[in-house]
Design a protein around this motif. Structure first.
Motif, PDB file in Angstrom:
ATOM      1  N   SER A  90      37.151  41.175  34.563  1.00 58.31           N
ATOM      2  CA  SER A  90      35.715  41.343  34.379  1.00 58.31           C
ATOM      3  C   SER A  90      35.390  42.427  33.367  1.00 58.31           C
ATOM      4  CB  SER A  90      34.985  41.679  35.648  1.00 58.31           C
ATOM      5  OG  SER A  90      35.703  41.678  36.752  1.00 58.31           O
ATOM      6  N   PHE A  93      43.675  40.473  45.537  1.00 59.39           N
ATOM      7  CA  PHE A  93      43.084  39.392  44.757  1.00 59.39           C
ATOM      8  C   PHE A  93      41.866  39.894  43.996  1.00 59.39           C
ATOM      9  CE2 PHE A  93      40.613  35.568  44.034  1.00 59.39           C
ATOM     10  CZ  PHE A  93      41.573  34.679  43.593  1.00 59.39           C
ATOM     11  N   PHE A  94      41.018  40.705  44.651  1.00 60.89           N
ATOM     12  CA  PHE A  94      39.833  41.240  43.983  1.00 60.89           C
ATOM     13  C   PHE A  94      40.209  42.201  42.855  1.00 60.89           C
ATOM     14  CE2 PHE A  94      37.372  39.828  47.694  1.00 60.89           C
ATOM     15  CZ  PHE A  94      36.350  39.189  47.007  1.00 60.89           C
ATOM     16  N   LYS A 130      27.673  37.377  37.273  1.00 62.96           N
ATOM     17  CA  LYS A 130      28.864  36.989  38.028  1.00 62.96           C
ATOM     18  C   LYS A 130      28.654  37.160  39.519  1.00 62.96           C
ATOM     19  CE  LYS A 130      32.331  37.867  34.512  1.00 62.96           C
ATOM     20  NZ  LYS A 130      33.487  38.660  34.135  1.00 62.96           N
ATOM     21  N   SER A 144      41.434  40.058  39.930  1.00 58.70           N
ATOM     22  CA  SER A 144      40.298  39.364  39.327  1.00 58.70           C
ATOM     23  C   SER A 144      39.376  40.347  38.613  1.00 58.70           C
ATOM     24  CB  SER A 144      39.517  38.602  40.393  1.00 58.70           C
ATOM     25  OG  SER A 144      40.338  37.628  40.977  1.00 58.70           O
ATOM     26  N   ASP A 201      48.471  35.435  36.857  1.00 61.22           N
ATOM     27  CA  ASP A 201      48.324  34.163  37.558  1.00 61.22           C
ATOM     28  C   ASP A 201      49.302  34.094  38.728  1.00 61.22           C
ATOM     29  OD1 ASP A 201      46.323  33.335  35.864  1.00 61.22           O
ATOM     30  OD2 ASP A 201      47.665  32.181  34.562  1.00 61.22           O
ATOM     31  N   TYR A 256      28.783  34.196  42.333  1.00 61.07           N
ATOM     32  CA  TYR A 256      29.696  34.196  43.469  1.00 61.07           C
ATOM     33  C   TYR A 256      28.962  34.145  44.802  1.00 61.07           C
ATOM     34  CZ  TYR A 256      33.574  35.263  40.345  1.00 61.07           C
ATOM     35  OH  TYR A 256      34.512  35.216  39.368  1.00 61.07           O
ATOM     36  N   ARG A 312      45.405  34.255  28.573  1.00 62.99           N
ATOM     37  CA  ARG A 312      45.901  34.056  29.942  1.00 62.99           C
ATOM     38  C   ARG A 312      47.123  34.926  30.121  1.00 62.99           C
ATOM     39  NH1 ARG A 312      43.621  30.392  33.159  1.00 62.99           N
ATOM     40  NH2 ARG A 312      45.316  30.711  34.609  1.00 62.99           N
ATOM     41  N   LYS A 352      47.982  36.230  41.502  1.00 66.95           N
ATOM     42  CA  LYS A 352      46.866  35.593  42.213  1.00 66.95           C
ATOM     43  C   LYS A 352      47.358  34.514  43.170  1.00 66.95           C
ATOM     44  CE  LYS A 352      43.872  34.567  38.916  1.00 66.95           C
ATOM     45  NZ  LYS A 352      42.650  34.348  38.132  1.00 66.95           N
TER      46      LYS A 352
END
Length: 87
Positions: free
Chosen positions: A64, A56-57, A81, A60, A20, A85, A15, A23
């Motif tokens: 991936s 945000f994308f 994924k 994220s 975080d 979604y 993490r 986001k």
């Protein structure tokens, strides 16, 4: 490197606390995008909050990509994924 910035999660993954935080900021920007503000300040908030969704994308999307995976494995995981979604 700051040892508090990266921690091991319960599932064994890592993490990144700074991501975080990013986001959370991006999620708030998306909320502000959907909430109408009046006047000049509202225009400024609306304009600034428009970067929330792409931001945000991007954050994220960082998670991936896994180093060491072959392109075929990544392609299959990406398909799963995207399906998850969308549905």
């Amino acid at each position: 490197m700051n040892s508090k910035a990266i921690t091991v999660s319960k599932t064994g993954g890592y993490r990144y606390s700074s991501f975080d935080s990013f986001k959370v900021i991006a999620a708030l920007m998306v909320v502000f995008l959907h909430f109408p503000f009046n006047g000049t300040i509202g225009g400024i908030i609306g304009a600034l909050s428009r970067i929330g969704v792409p931001f945000f994308f991007m954050v994220s999307g960082f998670f991936s990509y896994k180093e060491g995976c072959t392109t075929e494995i990544q392609r299959e995981k990406s398909k799963k994924k995207v399906f998850r979604y969308l549905f």
